[in-house]
Design a protein around this motif. Structure first.
Motif, PDB file in Angstrom:
ATOM      1  N   HIS A 182       1.017   0.034  -5.083  1.00  0.00           N
ATOM      2  CA  HIS A 182       0.778   0.677  -3.789  1.00  0.00           C
ATOM      3  C   HIS A 182      -0.573   0.221  -3.256  1.00  0.00           C
ATOM      4  O   HIS A 182      -1.404  -0.281  -4.009  1.00  0.00           O
ATOM      5  CB  HIS A 182       0.791   2.211  -3.944  1.00  0.00           C
ATOM      6  CG  HIS A 182       2.055   2.732  -4.531  1.00  0.00           C
ATOM      7  ND1 HIS A 182       3.205   2.900  -3.800  1.00  0.00           N
ATOM      8  CD2 HIS A 182       2.361   3.107  -5.798  1.00  0.00           C
ATOM      9  CE1 HIS A 182       4.162   3.352  -4.585  1.00  0.00           C
ATOM     10  NE2 HIS A 182       3.680   3.493  -5.799  1.00  0.00           N
ATOM     11  N   ASP A 194      -4.396   0.162  -2.132  1.00  0.00           N
ATOM     12  CA  ASP A 194      -5.564   0.613  -2.876  1.00  0.00           C
ATOM     13  C   ASP A 194      -6.709   0.854  -1.889  1.00  0.00           C
ATOM     14  O   ASP A 194      -6.996  -0.001  -1.049  1.00  0.00           O
ATOM     15  CB  ASP A 194      -5.874  -0.517  -3.870  1.00  0.00           C
ATOM     16  CG  ASP A 194      -7.253  -0.517  -4.455  1.00  0.00           C
ATOM     17  OD1 ASP A 194      -7.798   0.568  -4.730  1.00  0.00           O
ATOM     18  OD2 ASP A 194      -7.792  -1.622  -4.666  1.00  0.00           O
ATOM     19  N   THR A 244       1.712   6.862  -0.850  1.00  0.00           N
ATOM     20  CA  THR A 244       0.951   6.743  -2.090  1.00  0.00           C
ATOM     21  C   THR A 244      -0.217   5.783  -1.899  1.00  0.00           C
ATOM     22  O   THR A 244      -0.026   4.626  -1.532  1.00  0.00           O
ATOM     23  CB  THR A 244       1.850   6.241  -3.238  1.00  0.00           C
ATOM     24  OG1 THR A 244       2.963   7.128  -3.368  1.00  0.00           O
ATOM     25  CG2 THR A 244       1.086   6.177  -4.553  1.00  0.00           C
ATOM     26  N   LEU A 281      -3.617   4.340  -3.970  1.00  0.00           N
ATOM     27  CA  LEU A 281      -4.288   4.182  -5.253  1.00  0.00           C
ATOM     28  C   LEU A 281      -5.749   3.819  -5.027  1.00  0.00           C
ATOM     29  O   LEU A 281      -6.145   3.485  -3.913  1.00  0.00           O
ATOM     30  CB  LEU A 281      -3.614   3.074  -6.072  1.00  0.00           C
ATOM     31  CG  LEU A 281      -2.113   3.204  -6.324  1.00  0.00           C
ATOM     32  CD1 LEU A 281      -1.607   1.991  -7.089  1.00  0.00           C
ATOM     33  CD2 LEU A 281      -1.805   4.489  -7.067  1.00  0.00           C
ATOM     34  N   LEU A 323      -8.101  11.953  -4.507  1.00  0.00           N
ATOM     35  CA  LEU A 323      -7.446  11.114  -5.508  1.00  0.00           C
ATOM     36  C   LEU A 323      -7.715  11.681  -6.899  1.00  0.00           C
ATOM     37  O   LEU A 323      -8.792  12.207  -7.161  1.00  0.00           O
ATOM     38  CB  LEU A 323      -7.940   9.671  -5.405  1.00  0.00           C
ATOM     39  CG  LEU A 323      -7.630   8.984  -4.078  1.00  0.00           C
ATOM     40  CD1 LEU A 323      -8.384   7.682  -3.948  1.00  0.00           C
ATOM     41  CD2 LEU A 323      -6.151   8.746  -3.933  1.00  0.00           C
ATOM     42  N   GLN A 377      -5.437   8.902 -13.048  1.00  0.00           N
ATOM     43  CA  GLN A 377      -4.113   8.800 -13.647  1.00  0.00           C
ATOM     44  C   GLN A 377      -4.161   8.191 -15.045  1.00  0.00           C
ATOM     45  O   GLN A 377      -3.550   8.693 -15.961  1.00  0.00           O
ATOM     46  CB  GLN A 377      -3.182   7.959 -12.766  1.00  0.00           C
ATOM     47  CG  GLN A 377      -3.028   8.483 -11.358  1.00  0.00           C
ATOM     48  CD  GLN A 377      -2.362   9.832 -11.304  1.00  0.00           C
ATOM     49  OE1 GLN A 377      -1.387  10.090 -11.995  1.00  0.00           O
ATOM     50  NE2 GLN A 377      -2.899  10.735 -10.488  1.00  0.00           N
ATOM     51  N   SER A 386      -4.910   8.068  -7.995  1.00  0.00           N
ATOM     52  CA  SER A 386      -3.819   8.125  -7.029  1.00  0.00           C
ATOM     53  C   SER A 386      -3.810   9.486  -6.347  1.00  0.00           C
ATOM     54  O   SER A 386      -4.281  10.473  -6.907  1.00  0.00           O
ATOM     55  CB  SER A 386      -2.475   7.914  -7.744  1.00  0.00           C
ATOM     56  OG  SER A 386      -1.405   8.058  -6.826  1.00  0.00           O
ATOM     57  N   ASN A 387      -3.259   9.496  -5.123  1.00  0.00           N
ATOM     58  CA  ASN A 387      -3.060  10.774  -4.432  1.00  0.00           C
ATOM     59  C   ASN A 387      -1.728  11.403  -4.844  1.00  0.00           C
ATOM     60  O   ASN A 387      -1.410  12.495  -4.418  1.00  0.00           O
ATOM     61  CB  ASN A 387      -3.145  10.603  -2.907  1.00  0.00           C
ATOM     62  CG  ASN A 387      -2.042   9.725  -2.355  1.00  0.00           C
ATOM     63  OD1 ASN A 387      -1.444   8.917  -3.067  1.00  0.00           O
ATOM     64  ND2 ASN A 387      -1.769   9.870  -1.073  1.00  0.00           N
ATOM     65  N   VAL A 398       1.369   9.536 -10.884  1.00  0.00           N
ATOM     66  CA  VAL A 398       1.969   8.246 -11.223  1.00  0.00           C
ATOM     67  C   VAL A 398       2.450   8.327 -12.667  1.00  0.00           C
ATOM     68  O   VAL A 398       1.672   8.677 -13.551  1.00  0.00           O
ATOM     69  CB  VAL A 398       0.929   7.106 -11.071  1.00  0.00           C
ATOM     70  CG1 VAL A 398       1.502   5.789 -11.535  1.00  0.00           C
ATOM     71  CG2 VAL A 398       0.454   7.009  -9.633  1.00  0.00           C
TER      72      VAL A 398
END
Length: 178
Positions: free
Chosen positions: A91, A93, A127, A129, A148, A151, A167-168, A171
């Motif tokens: 995704h 960034d 999404t 990242l 964020l 992960q 990530s929001n 994952v």
């Protein structure tokens, strides 16, 4: 110059080929060299190559990319912020870097928050990242501040450096991504 976003104090605009001096200064600043690494952008020709094959190419291919952050009050270029499509990440960034004279004043947080909002509303990207070095405490705090969450640890293709992946969205952990 295409203005992409405005906040209370800042403006985000697309880079142009006239931004080479700023790119050289930013990419050779102590924070960039310590946490992002030496990208060997020391001359105007190297800065032109970076702009043409980085941000400008990304605008054409994806409709977004790293862009120049400037203060509204005086037009001073102070950093870059935006979304990047990186090899090894599924995704877009969130990327950002600011000149040392402008750190600690809330500028990075202000613009990163605006980019995150724009990504979900205008660009409809669910999404987002972000990656950062494990020892970059300021970057980690900013990523958490803009929503964020850490992960896992990851490595980009061709790198031996462990990075923190944020990530929001949740994952799923994939052991093969290390």
């Amino acid at each position: 110059m295409k203005i992409l976003l405005e906040t209370e104090r800042l403006r985000l605009r697309e880079f142009t080929l006239q931004d080479t001096a700023f790119i050289i200064t930013l990419m050779n600043s102590p924070g960039w060299l310590q946490f992002i690494g030496d990208r060997n952008v020391k001359t105007q020709e190297q800065a032109l190559f970076y702009l043409q094959n980085g941000p400008l190419k990304s605008y054409l291919q994806h409709g977004y990319g790293l862009s120049l952050v400037e203060r509204k009050e005086d037009g001073q270029a102070i950093g870059m912020c935006g979304l990047v499509n990186r090899d090894g990440l599924d995704h877009p960034d969130l990327g950002f870097a600011f000149l040392p004279d402008f750190s600690g004043q809330g500028y990075a947080s202000e613009m990163a928050s605006a980019v995150m909002e724009d990504a979900s509303t205008r660009l409809q990207i669910p999404t987002i990242l972000a990656i950062t070095a494990p020892n970059n405490a300021r970057s980690i705090r900013l990523l958490e501040k803009v929503g964020l969450k850490l992960q896992k640890t990851t490595r980009l293709p061709g790198s031996h450096e462990d990075l923190l992946l944020f990530s929001n969205q949740s994952v799923p952990t994939n052991p093969s991504s290390r």
